[in-house]
Design a protein around this motif. Structure first.
Motif, mmCIF file in Angstrom:
data_model
loop_
_atom_site.group_PDB
_atom_site.id
_atom_site.type_symbol
_atom_site.label_atom_id
_atom_site.label_comp_id
_atom_site.label_asym_id
_atom_site.label_seq_id
_atom_site.Cartn_x
_atom_site.Cartn_y
_atom_site.Cartn_z
ATOM 1 N N TRP A 53 -0.884 22.983 39.873
ATOM 2 C CA TRP A 53 -1.011 22.368 38.269
ATOM 3 C C TRP A 53 -1.285 21.110 38.061
ATOM 4 O O TRP A 53 -1.050 20.119 38.279
ATOM 5 C CB TRP A 53 0.669 22.527 37.593
ATOM 6 N N ALA A 54 -1.408 21.095 36.439
ATOM 7 C CA ALA A 54 -2.303 19.430 36.654
ATOM 8 C C ALA A 54 -1.413 18.296 36.395
ATOM 9 O O ALA A 54 -0.300 18.643 35.971
ATOM 10 C CB ALA A 54 -2.767 19.930 34.650
ATOM 11 N N PRO A 60 -5.765 17.173 35.790
ATOM 12 C CA PRO A 60 -5.102 17.034 37.171
ATOM 13 C C PRO A 60 -6.273 15.664 37.824
ATOM 14 O O PRO A 60 -7.801 16.060 37.494
ATOM 15 C CB PRO A 60 -5.863 18.716 37.653
ATOM 16 N N VAL A 61 -5.662 15.336 38.379
ATOM 17 C CA VAL A 61 -6.309 14.087 39.231
ATOM 18 C C VAL A 61 -6.937 14.431 41.277
ATOM 19 O O VAL A 61 -6.788 13.468 41.781
ATOM 20 C CB VAL A 61 -5.858 12.318 39.527
ATOM 21 N N GLU A 62 -6.266 15.125 40.994
ATOM 22 C CA GLU A 62 -6.008 15.595 43.260
ATOM 23 C C GLU A 62 -7.615 15.812 42.992
ATOM 24 O O GLU A 62 -8.047 16.708 42.348
ATOM 25 C CB GLU A 62 -4.972 17.031 43.825
ATOM 26 N N THR A 80 -5.113 25.869 38.419
ATOM 27 C CA THR A 80 -6.176 24.964 37.205
ATOM 28 C C THR A 80 -7.621 25.499 37.103
ATOM 29 O O THR A 80 -7.740 25.499 38.659
ATOM 30 C CB THR A 80 -5.899 23.331 37.166
ATOM 31 N N TYR A 81 -8.224 25.018 36.345
ATOM 32 C CA TYR A 81 -9.717 25.505 35.995
ATOM 33 C C TYR A 81 -10.247 24.809 35.204
ATOM 34 O O TYR A 81 -9.556 24.773 33.820
ATOM 35 C CB TYR A 81 -10.515 26.836 36.161
ATOM 36 N N TYR A 82 -11.589 24.059 35.112
ATOM 37 C CA TYR A 82 -12.313 23.538 34.035
ATOM 38 C C TYR A 82 -13.725 23.937 34.381
ATOM 39 O O TYR A 82 -13.824 23.680 35.217
ATOM 40 C CB TYR A 82 -11.559 22.437 33.487
ATOM 41 N N ASN A 115 -7.520 25.652 31.862
ATOM 42 C CA ASN A 115 -7.005 26.117 31.183
ATOM 43 C C ASN A 115 -5.990 26.342 32.707
ATOM 44 O O ASN A 115 -6.585 25.954 33.590
ATOM 45 C CB ASN A 115 -6.732 27.994 30.365
ATOM 46 N N ILE A 116 -5.209 27.572 32.662
ATOM 47 C CA ILE A 116 -4.463 27.498 34.118
ATOM 48 C C ILE A 116 -4.030 28.990 34.341
ATOM 49 O O ILE A 116 -4.542 29.691 33.325
ATOM 50 C CB ILE A 116 -2.694 26.836 33.842
ATOM 51 N N PHE A 117 -4.090 29.741 35.685
ATOM 52 C CA PHE A 117 -3.646 30.769 35.869
ATOM 53 C C PHE A 117 -1.954 30.780 36.166
ATOM 54 O O PHE A 117 -1.442 29.071 36.622
ATOM 55 C CB PHE A 117 -3.915 31.247 37.463
#
Length: 133
Positions: A53-54, A60-62, A80-82, A115-117
């Motif tokens: 997750w973000a 997210p920073v990872e 998470t995706y972008y 968004n997120i899954f």
């Protein structure tokens, strides 16, 4: 009950004070900070997928488990995706059910959105999507 009302009133007052004193977003920021799921550390021109997750919210920073500017295939964990590109992209992914069976799906992700899954999945392909999502 009165102490609960007082507590809620104090929390509301603190929230309003914090919002008033918060600095405004930069005009050069292209509004990304206002998005529900901003690009985080996904470079401009890439589609990114993160395994978690973000955190810290909202971006997210990872290190992304996928960061690509071309069609990609593999097997990467995702939550998470972008899509930080100017094109729409399809993410092919699968979910493993508790009984061990797999379901495969394809999701069209519009350009400059994310968004997120809601369940842990694995992304297996990124392809460019012709037309709108």
């Amino acid at each position: 009950m009165r102490s609960r009302s007082l507590s809620l009133g104090l929390v509301s007052a603190a929230f309003v004070a914090a919002m008033i004193s918060a600095p405004g977003a930069s005009a050069a920021g292209s509004g990304a900070a206002d998005e529900a799921w901003p690009p985080g550390n996904c470079p401009q021109g890439k589609v990114c997928v993160w395994a978690h997750w973000a955190h810290p919210e909202p971006a997210p920073v990872e290190t992304p488990s996928v960061a690509t500017d071309q069609e990609w295939s593999g097997d990467a964990p995702a939550l998470t995706y972008y899509n930080h590109t100017s094109r729409n992209a399809d993410l092919k992914y699968y979910y493993v059910w508790p009984d061990g069976s797999k379901s495969t799906y394809t999701l069209c992700v519009p350009h400059t959105s994310g968004n997120i899954f809601y369940l842990p999945v694995n992304v297996t392909a990124v392809t460019w999507h012709d037309g709108s999502c």
